[in-house]
Motif scaffolding. Structure first.
Motif, PDB file in Angstrom:
ATOM      1  N   LYS A 219     -16.732  34.567 -18.329  1.00 29.56           N
ATOM      2  CA  LYS A 219     -18.045  34.767 -18.922  1.00 29.56           C
ATOM      3  C   LYS A 219     -18.893  33.513 -18.801  1.00 29.56           C
ATOM      4  O   LYS A 219     -20.066  33.569 -18.401  1.00 29.56           O
TER       5      LYS A 219
ATOM      6  N   ARG B 154     -23.221  30.228 -13.147  1.00 29.35           N
ATOM      7  CA  ARG B 154     -23.692  30.640 -11.820  1.00 29.35           C
ATOM      8  C   ARG B 154     -25.104  31.232 -11.893  1.00 29.35           C
ATOM      9  O   ARG B 154     -25.913  30.999 -10.998  1.00 29.35           O
ATOM     10  N   ASN B 155     -25.387  31.983 -12.940  1.00 29.52           N
ATOM     11  CA  ASN B 155     -26.739  32.510 -13.093  1.00 29.52           C
ATOM     12  C   ASN B 155     -27.755  31.381 -13.275  1.00 29.52           C
ATOM     13  O   ASN B 155     -28.878  31.467 -12.773  1.00 29.52           O
TER      14      ASN B 155
ATOM     15  N   THR C 294     -19.865  32.916 -15.156  1.00 32.12           N
ATOM     16  CA  THR C 294     -20.980  33.747 -14.720  1.00 32.12           C
ATOM     17  C   THR C 294     -22.303  33.193 -15.226  1.00 32.12           C
ATOM     18  O   THR C 294     -23.299  33.154 -14.491  1.00 32.12           O
TER      19      THR C 294
ATOM     20  N   ASN D 254     -30.326  34.953 -17.432  1.00 30.51           N
ATOM     21  CA  ASN D 254     -29.986  36.135 -16.642  1.00 30.51           C
ATOM     22  C   ASN D 254     -31.236  36.782 -16.054  1.00 30.51           C
ATOM     23  O   ASN D 254     -31.266  37.154 -14.877  1.00 30.51           O
TER      24      ASN D 254
ATOM     25  N   SER E 180     -21.357  40.244 -15.170  1.00 30.19           N
ATOM     26  CA  SER E 180     -19.988  40.068 -14.692  1.00 30.19           C
ATOM     27  C   SER E 180     -19.895  40.528 -13.243  1.00 30.19           C
ATOM     28  O   SER E 180     -20.281  41.661 -12.930  1.00 30.19           O
ATOM     29  N   ARG E 181     -19.429  39.672 -12.375  1.00 31.11           N
ATOM     30  CA  ARG E 181     -19.276  40.034 -10.968  1.00 31.11           C
ATOM     31  C   ARG E 181     -18.075  39.298 -10.391  1.00 31.11           C
ATOM     32  O   ARG E 181     -17.679  38.238 -10.876  1.00 31.11           O
TER      33      ARG E 181
ATOM     34  N   GLU F 137     -24.007  43.245 -12.643  1.00 29.85           N
ATOM     35  CA  GLU F 137     -23.550  42.090 -11.880  1.00 29.85           C
ATOM     36  C   GLU F 137     -24.070  40.785 -12.464  1.00 29.85           C
ATOM     37  O   GLU F 137     -23.450  39.731 -12.278  1.00 29.85           O
TER      38      GLU F 137
END
Length: 473
Positions: free
Chosen positions: A32, A38-39, A35, A158, A186-187, A183
Motif C-alpha cells: 500500500k 509510486r503514485n 503504491t 492519486n 493497487s497494481r 490500479e
C-alpha cells in the motif's frame, strides 16, 4: 520533450524508472505504501515532464490549479445533497473556460471583428500543451462522480497521478477515471509487463520515427514547393503521404503511451484499430482515436438524447457532435468545414450508401481509398485559398490558373518515398499485428525490435525526428 527524443529515452525515462522502482527494494512488505510512493513519483515526475514542454511557467500553475479544483469539486458533488448539480455546473464551466480562452479566444475575436466590423484587440495567446486532453479528463471525472459511475478520489496524489500521468498527458489516450481507479490504489508490477511495455513502446517509436517522420518529408517538400506548382499526380502522392504521416504519428504516440503505462502497471485503453482498413467513414471513426470518440458519445451524444428520440433528433445530435469534433481539433474554419463534411458523409452512409459499401467490400475499400485523403486535405490546410488550389490540383480538369508545372515531378518523389508508402500500406493492415502475436516471445521478434529501436535512435541523432502532429490540437 517528446517520447521520440534522445533526452526522453536516455535521460528522463531512466531517471524516472529508477525513482519509480525504489519501493521494490525498500517496501516489499508494504504494498500500500509502495503504491502511494509510486503514485507520488508519477505525479511529481509528470509535472516535471510537463514543465519541459510549456512555453510559460505559469501554465504549470494553471495545470496544478485544475487538478486541485477538480479534486475538491468532486468531493462536494459526492457529499452535497442539494447542490450537486450546481457544483457540477461550476466544475464544467471552470474547465471549459480555460480551454475556450486559450484555444478559441483569438479565433472568436478575429471573427467578431470581421463580421461585425469591430476593432477588438486580438492577442496572440499561446496554447498550453495538452490542455484539450486534460480538460476532457477532468470533465469526465466530475461528470462520472455526479452520475455515481465513479466515487470521488479521496487522495490528492492519486488524482494528480491520474490526470498528470505523463504517458497520456500531452496527447492521450483520453483515460476516464473508472478505467484506472483500481490500479491507482493497487497494481502489480511484473517482468512480463515491463517486457510487453518496452516492446509496445518500441513499435510505437518505429511507427513515429521510421514511418511517419520519413513519409512526412514528402508533404513538407510539397508545402515548400507551393501547391500551385505541383502536378496532379504529385498532389495525390502528397495527400496520401499526409494521411500515412498523420496515422503513424498519432498511432505511434498512442502505442508508446500504452507501453509506458504498462511498464508502470496500468492498462491504458487502445486508441486505434487499423482504421484505414474500414469500409465506411462510420466504421473509420469507430476505429480512429477511439477514446475521443467514446468521450463524445458518453458526454455529448447520449446526454443530448442519442438515437432514442427518432431520426430527426439523432441527425441533430450527430451534427452537434461533429461540430464539436471539428472545433476540438482546432480553432479554424477549416476544422469546422471538416467536421461538417464528415457529418454529411456519415449521415449519407447511414441512410443510403452504408449497406452497399459494407456488403460489397472491394467497393467499400475503393471508396475509402478516395474519401480518407480528401477529408484529411480539409484537416491539413487551414487557408481556404490554398485549400482550393490543392483541390484543383487533385482534379486537373477543373478550371485553374496557369502555373509552371513539371508534369513528371512525381517520378523523383515516388523514387525517393516509395518504400515508406509500402511500409505505410503494410502496417495499416492487420498482417504485422497477426505475425507479432504469433511470434511475440521469439528471439527473432526481440532482435527485430532491437533493430527498430536503434534505427530510430540513429534517425533521432541525425535530426530526422519531428514533434508529434497532434500536440497542436
Amino acid at each position: 520533450m517528446v517520447f521520440s527524443s534522445l533526452k526522453f529515452i536516455f535521460i528522463f525515462l531512466p531517471v524516472f524508472m529508477i525513482a519509480y522502482s525504489l519501493p521494490a527494494i525498500g517496501l516489499k512488505d508494504d504494498p500500500k505504501t509502495a503504491t502511494q510512493y509510486r503514485n507520488f513519483v508519477i505525479f511529481a515526475g509528470s509535472v516535471l515532464f510537463y514543465s519541459f514542454g510549456v512555453k510559460k511557467p505559469v501554465y504549470i500553475l494553471l495545470f496544478l490549479l485544475t487538478v486541485m479544483l477538480n479534486f475538491i469539486v468532486a468531493q462536494f458533488i459526492e457529499n452535497s445533497r442539494y447542490l450537486r448539480k450546481l457544483w457540477l455546473t461550476f466544475g464544467v464551466l471552470f474547465n471549459f473556460w480555460w480551454l475556450i480562452f486559450f484555444k478559441y479566444w483569438s479565433f472568436g475575436t478575429e471573427n467578431i471583428n470581421h463580421f461585425f466590423h469591430q476593432s477588438f484587440t486580438v492577442k496572440d495567446i499561446i496554447l498550453p500543451i495538452g490542455i484539450s486532453f486534460y480538460t476532457f479528463q477532468n470533465v469526465s471525472y466530475i461528470i462520472d462522480v455526479y452520475r455515481k459511475k465513479a466515487k470521488a478520489e479521496k487522495n490528492l496524489v492519486n488524482y494528480g497521478a491520474y490526470i498528470s500521468m505523463f504517458p497520456q498527458l500531452i496527447a492521450g489516450p483520453i483515460v476516464t477515471f473508472d478505467h484506472v481507479a483500481k490500479e491507482l490504489r493497487s497494481r502489480t508490477h511484473t517482468i512480463q509487463k515491463v517486457e510487453d511495455g518496452l516492446k509496445t513502446f518500441t513499435i510505437g517509436l518505429g511507427y513515429k520515427v521510421l514511418i511517419a517522420n520519413q513519409i512526412g518529408g514528402l508533404w513538407s517538400d510539397i508545402s515548400a514547393i507551393g501547391y500551385e506548382s505541383i502536378s496532379s499526380k504529385l498532389a495525390w502522392l502528397g495527400i496520401f503521404a499526409y494521411s500515412f504521416q498523420l496515422y503513424f504519428d498519432f498511432c505511434g504516440y498512442s502505442l508508446m503511451a500504452i507501453g509506458l503505462g504498462r511498464i508502470m502497471g496500468f492498462e491504458l485503453p487502445r486508441n486505434f484499430d487499423h482504421p484505414y482498413m474500414s469500409l465506411t467513414m462510420t466504421e473509420f471513426w469507430r476505429r480512429w482515436h477511439m477514446t475521443l470518440g467514446s468521450w463524445f458519445k458518453d458526454y455529448i451524444y447520449i446526454p443530448l438524447g442519442g438515437n432514442r428520440k427518432g431520426d430527426g433528433r439523432m441527425v441533430f445530435n450527430m451534427l452537434i457532435v461533429w461540430l464539436f469534433t471539428g472545433l476540438w481539433h482546432g480553432a479554424s474554419w477549416n476544422f469546422v468545414l471538416w467536421g461538417l463534411v464528415l457529418f454529411l458523409i456519415i449521415m449519407s452512409e447511414k441512410f443510403w450508401t452504408g449497406k452497399v459499401l459494407n456488403k460489397v467490400k472491394p467497393l467499400g475499400h475503393l471508396y475509402m481509398l478516395l474519401i480518407i485523403p480528401l477529408t484529411w486535405l480539409l484537416f491539413a490546410i487551414t487557408d481556404f485559398h490554398e485549400l482550393g488550389i490543392y483541390f484543383k490540383r487533385l482534379i486537373p480538369f477543373l478550371p485553374q490558373k496557369t502555373y509552371a508545372v513539371m508534369e513528371n515531378d512525381y517520378v523523383e518523389y515516388w523514387t525517393k518515398y516509395w518504400k515508406y508508402f509500402a511500409l505505410g500500406l503494410l502496417f495499416s493492415t492487420r498482417i504485422p499485428e497477426f505475425i507479432y502475436k504469433k511470434m511475440k516471445n521469439s528471439i527473432i521478434t526481440a532482435l527485430a525490435l532491437l533493430a527498430v529501436f536503434w534505427m530510430a535512435v540513429y534517425c533521432m541523432v541525425k535530426g530526422l525526428d519531428d514533434p508529434f502532429m497532434y500536440f497542436r490540437f
